[in-house]
Design a protein around this motif. Sequence first.
Motif, short mmCIF file in Angstrom:
data_model
loop_
_atom_site.label_atom_id
_atom_site.label_comp_id
_atom_site.label_asym_id
_atom_site.label_seq_id
_atom_site.Cartn_x
_atom_site.Cartn_y
_atom_site.Cartn_z
N SER A 39 0.82 -1.21 0.00
CA SER A 39 0.00 0.00 0.00
C SER A 39 0.86 1.26 0.00
N ASP A 43 1.15 4.14 -2.79
CA ASP A 43 1.01 5.57 -2.49
C ASP A 43 2.14 6.37 -3.11
N HIS A 95 -4.73 2.61 -8.49
CA HIS A 95 -5.40 3.72 -7.83
C HIS A 95 -5.37 3.56 -6.31
N VAL A 96 -5.26 4.70 -5.61
CA VAL A 96 -5.24 4.69 -4.15
C VAL A 96 -6.18 5.79 -3.64
N ARG A 97 -6.42 5.77 -2.34
CA ARG A 97 -7.24 6.81 -1.72
C ARG A 97 -6.46 8.13 -1.62
N ASN A 99 -5.08 11.63 0.35
CA ASN A 99 -4.32 11.85 1.59
C ASN A 99 -3.02 11.04 1.62
#
Length: 230
Positions: A39, A43, A95-97, A99
């Motif tokens: 993860s 990012d 794709h990531v979230r 923040n």
Amino acid sequence: MSTNIPQDNNGRVAWSLNFENKFQSLAESLGFGADETKSLLDDSRMMRFVILSSQVSSVFSKTCTAFKNEMLGGVGEGITEPQIPVYQPPTPPEHVRANILERLSNALQRAKLHPNFNQTIAEQLMYATIETPQKSFDDAKPKAAATALVGGVIRLDWTKSKFDGIYIDSQRGNETEWKRLDFDMRSPYEDERPLSEIGKPEQRRYRLIYFIDNKTVGMWSDTINIAATP
């Protein structure tokens, strides 16, 4: 905003490349599981992608503007058929979230608190660099020069330094209040607004201020006065 990641975009790109090269081999010894490691690497890749995408888009926009001016007004040096610009964006990662900066910064802080963390690891993760106090930008002041082009176009040549870009405010004619005209991330900037009255010159005034992460830093530039001409 966390101070664990470089503040300027070029610094962040360099940091992300180093992080992806070094972190995976260190993650387990610093207490990160496989899923956490993946993860964080995702990012890092996304951070670099969005920065490069923004930079490529800015360059492409300016290339299109130059192409338009050349096709409509003609160019010198015997060039009669300017090349059509081709947009070549970077390849998107997984794709990531949102923040990203906070998650990466928290991971660095967590790594620093682990018993296995030492000076060698700090250097591998560029922690020795990122913990150096950030330079104060309170006195940063853009320098710019304006040139009047045909058709009422004004070109602003400005110095980028280590900032992400500039915000540009403008007044024209008898206006007394500054209005946000645009932002720019790569010099020069061209103000292509049509003249208020066709065929009649008008006075324009500009002021510029730097920004990092969409937040203004430093001071406004000196006011630039110039006449836009037909």
